[in-house]
Scaffold this motif. Structure first.
Motif, short mmCIF file in Angstrom:
data_model
loop_
_atom_site.label_atom_id
_atom_site.label_comp_id
_atom_site.label_asym_id
_atom_site.label_seq_id
_atom_site.Cartn_x
_atom_site.Cartn_y
_atom_site.Cartn_z
N VAL B 18 0.86 -1.19 0.00
CA VAL B 18 0.00 0.00 0.00
C VAL B 18 0.89 1.23 0.00
O VAL B 18 1.81 1.36 0.83
CB VAL B 18 -0.94 0.02 1.23
N VAL B 19 0.63 2.12 -0.95
CA VAL B 19 1.42 3.36 -1.07
C VAL B 19 0.46 4.54 -0.96
O VAL B 19 -0.57 4.58 -1.63
CB VAL B 19 2.15 3.40 -2.44
N TYR B 20 0.78 5.49 -0.06
CA TYR B 20 -0.01 6.73 0.06
C TYR B 20 0.88 7.89 -0.36
O TYR B 20 1.94 8.08 0.24
CB TYR B 20 -0.41 7.01 1.52
N ASP B 21 0.42 8.68 -1.29
CA ASP B 21 1.15 9.89 -1.70
C ASP B 21 2.66 9.63 -1.87
O ASP B 21 3.49 10.37 -1.34
CB ASP B 21 0.94 11.01 -0.66
N ILE B 26 3.12 -0.30 3.60
CA ILE B 26 3.45 -1.73 3.76
C ILE B 26 3.84 -2.27 2.39
O ILE B 26 3.39 -1.77 1.37
CB ILE B 26 2.26 -2.56 4.33
N LYS B 27 4.72 -3.29 2.39
CA LYS B 27 5.11 -3.84 1.09
C LYS B 27 5.38 -5.35 1.18
O LYS B 27 5.78 -5.85 2.23
CB LYS B 27 6.31 -3.10 0.53
N ASN B 28 5.15 -5.98 0.06
CA ASN B 28 5.47 -7.41 -0.12
C ASN B 28 4.95 -8.30 1.01
O ASN B 28 5.66 -9.16 1.50
CB ASN B 28 6.97 -7.64 -0.26
N ILE B 29 3.73 -8.07 1.42
CA ILE B 29 3.17 -8.91 2.50
C ILE B 29 2.45 -10.10 1.88
O ILE B 29 1.53 -9.94 1.08
CB ILE B 29 2.23 -8.10 3.41
#
Lengths: 258, 280
Positions: B18-21, B26-29
């Motif tokens: 999940v990327v915000y602005d 979080i990454k690669n979960i």
């Protein structure tokens, strides 16, 4: 009862102290009124003059004038409520949000600017009265409603969404149904603005009567007793409306505890 | 060690980010949880997520419940509306409402009584009105909410509020429940209430899957049968800035799940988890 604690910030006082403080203030205001109404260059009319003014107003049909003012106020409030709620409830739609925000900002425009255009558009004086009150009330009402919407915690929106509510259902359940009591409270607060403007607006159409017309006529003849009596009537009716709406909110919505 | 068997997949999270602005939260979960069957008793799964503040647990939970769309990756759950094909239960991407979500404030509709809230949760159920009423009354009795069914949230005690919030989600979503820090700020009595609520959910169906986050490692080890630790992984010797799963403790495999009392092995596990969290 310790009078020394009455002058300590944030001090909790008992019921007896509260009643005593209130009584002291009533006596002080009454005393000031009596003092300010004595002598040759008195500032206020005497309580007796106000009483006489009230009796003469009553004999001239004060109740009918109150009814006329209330009718004007309720009519304007009804339309204002309708328009404001429509605009505010549409504001969660990104496309319509600028409209609601702009309406809220317009409250800084001077009264004369708006009434000038209203005078061009509206020919009937009674409609003009209703329109002026409606527009001004709506602008403040929209501002309050937008603030209410902004204060809704995101957790409440998420809660509704997690219960499979569509976005329209979220709007209905969380904003519209879930905040009716807030709307009534805002109506109560904004009604004070309408009630305050009543005197000015009612002077547009003297023939329709109303408390504003009565106060204007009394002012013309410098009848101070009548003027103060009318001010007190306007204040009392306003406070009654306020208390009525508050009782309505608390009576109908048990969960409304603010 | 309790014997158990693992059946079909209940939750499959694949490469979630999940990327915000422009900031990666979080990454690669990726992880998978299966239906665990313990012979002789009906019980579901309890999964705990641990991690220091700001590591993305709440973002992960919002994604698991479909409230937040992931930037990459997907969350899959079984689609029980479809028939089993080639011995496999078809899967579907998680959507809003598929997974119940309870936040730490135990948010409820402020204008609905307990009974109205539960009826609302069941509004899309295919049950008849009578069946719905019976189901609600049964749950109200089982969860000790019968006497307060006509009360609004502001008239409920903390414990009653918690039970209502959990029950509402349970009736709506079925088997899945995500609770974001359900023990945060609770006194010992209310912690016990939530613990009992977990047991009630857990024993209601073997498909019941409770996922929760907490800062209380001991409580997580006591309640969960699977623990994931979210943290910032080390990148070139220094801590990263995006949360991911840095360790998984399968307490079932370790023989630590479903114990009546914590023993020295549990405390060793708690210590290990604490050390991992501190370094992430």
């Amino acid at each position: 009862m310790k009078p020394a604690t009455w002058f300590k910030p944030f001090e909790t006082i008992d019921r007896g102290s509260r009643i005593t403080i209130l009584t002291i203030w009533i006596v002080m205001v009454g005393g000031f009124w009596v003092l300010a109404s004595t002598g040759s260059k008195h500032l206020f009319p005497t309580p007796g003059q106000v009483c006489e003014g009230f009796i003469s107003l009553f004999n001239e049909g004060l109740v009918v004038h109150i009814a006329s003012s209330l009718a004007l106020c309720f009519k304007a409030t009804f339309f204002s409520l309708l328009i404001s709620l429509l605009i505010a409830y549409a504001s969660p739609l990104p496309f319509l949000k600028p409209l609601a925000v702009a309406m809220s900002r317009i409250r800084y425009l001077p009264l004369t600017g708006i009434t000038f255009y209203l005078a061009i558009l509206v020919s009937d004086a009674r409609t003009m009265q209703v329109s002026v009150l409606m527009i001004f009330m709506s602008l403040y009402f929209i501002t309050s409603l937008l603030a209410m919407l902004k204060d809704i915690p995101v957790e409440e929106i998420d809660h509704a969404r997690s219960l499979k509510c569509s976005r329209w259902e979220v709007l209905w359940e969380v904003v519209i149904k879930g905040r009716i009591d807030y709307v009534i409270d805002m109506l109560r607060q904004n009604l004070a603005i309408t009630w305050m403007m009543l005197v000015t607006v009612e002077s547009i159409l003297v023939a329709a009567g109303g408390l504003g017309v009565l106060i204007k006529n009394s002012d013309k003849f410098m009848n101070h007793g009548r003027i103060v009596a009318l001010q007190l009537v306007i204040l009392a009716v306003g406070l009654l409306l306020d208390a009525g709406l508050n009782a309505l909110r608390k009576g109908f919505f048990r969960y409304s505890t603010f | 060690m309790t014997a158990y068997e693992q059946k079909h997949t209940l939750l499959h999270v694949d490469n979630l980010s999940v990327v915000y602005d422009g900031k990666t939260i979080i990454k690669n979960i990726s992880f998978e949880e299966k239906d665990t069957v313990v012979p002789g008793r009906e019980q579901g799964q309890i999964i705990a997520f641990l991690g220091r503040s700001g590591r993305g647990k709440s973002t992960l939970f919002r994604t698991l419940t479909g409230l937040e769309a992931p930037t990459t990756g997907r969350v899959l759950i079984p689609d029980y509306s479809k028939t089993v094909h080639d011995g496999q239960q078809p899967a579907k991407m998680v959507e809003e409402g598929d997974v119940g979500f309870v936040n730490q404030k135990y948010t409820l509709f402020r204008h609905k009584t307990v009974e109205q809230a539960l009826a609302f949760a069941l509004r899309r159920s295919p049950l008849s009105a009578t069946e719905k009423a019976e189901k609600i009354n049964q749950y109200l009795a089982d969860w000790g909410l019968e006497k307060v069914k006509m009360q609004y949230p502001n008239e409920l005690s903390g414990g009653q509020r918690q039970r209502t919030a959990i029950l509402e989600q349970l009736l709506n979503s079925g088997h899945y429940m995500v609770l974001d820090e359900p023990f945060s700020g609770l006194d010992i009595g209310n912690i016990d209430n939530v613990r009992k609520a977990f047991q009630l959910i857990n024993r209601s169906s073997e498909l019941s899957t409770v996922i929760f986050s907490t800062h209380d490692i001991e409580l997580a080890v006591e309640l969960a049968d699977s623990i994931y630790i979210i943290g910032y992984p080390r990148e070139n010797g220094s801590p990263g800035t995006s949360g991911t799963i840095i360790r998984h403790f399968d307490l079932k495999k370790m023989g630590l799940a479903w114990s009546e009392k914590l023993n020295s092995d549990h405390y060793d596990c708690i210590k290990e988890i604490r050390d991992i969290m501190l370094s992430s």
